[in-house]
Write an enzyme that holds these catalytic residues in place. Structure first.
Site, PDB file in Angstrom:
ATOM      1  N   HIS A  91     -12.892  41.589  22.367  1.00  0.00           N
ATOM      2  CA  HIS A  91     -11.388  41.848  22.680  1.00  0.00           C
ATOM      3  C   HIS A  91     -11.125  40.271  22.771  1.00  0.00           C
ATOM      4  CE1 HIS A  91     -11.097  46.131  24.331  1.00  0.00           C
ATOM      5  NE2 HIS A  91     -10.990  46.093  23.184  1.00  0.00           N
ATOM      6  N   CYS A 109      -9.316  42.759  32.352  1.00  0.00           N
ATOM      7  CA  CYS A 109      -9.345  44.350  31.703  1.00  0.00           C
ATOM      8  C   CYS A 109      -9.006  45.200  32.612  1.00  0.00           C
ATOM      9  CB  CYS A 109     -10.905  44.453  31.481  1.00  0.00           C
ATOM     10  SG  CYS A 109     -11.659  43.609  29.902  1.00  0.00           S
TER      11      CYS A 109
END
Length: 257
Positions: free
Chosen positions: A157, A251
């Site tokens: 990511h 996150c």
């Protein structure tokens, strides 16, 4: 944020996840609560999304949507294990008064794939984001969107390889990106803080900054020292239990712009 009530590692969808390694749910909760409490102590507001049984990765609230100027671009998850998270996030936004909510046609995993600077919307490509997601985001937000190619599966990511410090000041790990994307980053962000491989391996770039305080993994002491030299106040946190699923400070944090 979403409490890690159901957090565990029972499958592997990134290189950090190993179902053979036990997870301590009480420790994961305590670490998450420490992060929440740090935000509150800094004067930030924390809204909570209710966790859903059977969705252990829902604690990673950043993946559920991207919010800019009150407009909400939802997520469409790449892996079947996480796909039921998307409607839960969109229901939360609708229930809390957001009226401009877009359900995406193309795969994107929220702020895992999209990073917002003052001037740009950066879009990570290569692992968990459809190549068509960048154009969809640009059309929805009306903001210039720059695609960046990720090449190392450990940094699957964009928010594992790049973080915004303030405005258009970022920090990033060059080797996570293709040569062409490195050139783009050098052009757009000539004053960026360049992270080392050691920083990246500690998940130090999965960080959140409010323009003054930078919350990041506590093991990243070398990067914290460099942040202090730039005038920031780093705050180290131990989220080692959540790292077993490939997540840390950013996150766990969906930013409501």
């Amino acid at each position: 944020m979403c409490r890690p009530t159901h957090f565990t590692v029972t499958y592997s969808i990134n290189p950090w996840m190993d179902p053979r390694k036990p997870v301590d749910p009480d420790l994961a909760l305590a670490q998450w609560e420490d992060l929440r409490d740090r935000y509150l102590s800094l004067g930030h507001t924390v809204h909570l999304l209710d966790p859903v049984p059977g969705l252990p990765d829902m604690v990673f609230a950043a993946n559920g949507a991207t919010v800019i100027d009150g407009r909400v671009l939802g997520a469409r998850f790449a892996n079947a294990q996480r796909q039921r998270e998307a409607p839960a996030h969109l229901d939360w936004y609708r229930d809390h008064g957001y009226t401009q909510v877009h359900e995406p046609e193309h795969v994107n995993e929220g702020e895992g794939d999209f990073v917002v600077t003052r001037s740009w919307l950066l879009s990570g490509q290569g692992f968990r984001n459809s190549p068509l997601a960048s154009a969809e985001a640009q059309e929805f937000f009306g903001r210039p969107t720059i695609s960046l190619e990720l090449v190392n599966p450990r940094y699957y990511h964009l928010d594992t390889a790049l973080a915004v410090l303030d405005g258009d000041l970022v920090m990033y790990y060059p080797a996570a990106f293709s040569p062409g994307s490195q050139a783009v980053l050098r052009s757009l962000f000539p004053d960026a803080l360049i992270a080392t491989e050691a920083d990246a391996e500690l998940f130090a770039l999965n960080a959140v900054s409010d323009g003054r305080h930078v919350l990041l993994p506590q093991a990243a002491t070398a990067l914290a020292d460099r942040l202090r030299e730039l005038g920031f106040e780093p705050i180290g946190l131990d989220l080692s239990e959540l790292l077993k699923a490939g997540g840390s400070v950013k996150c766990c944090t969906a930013e409501l712009r």
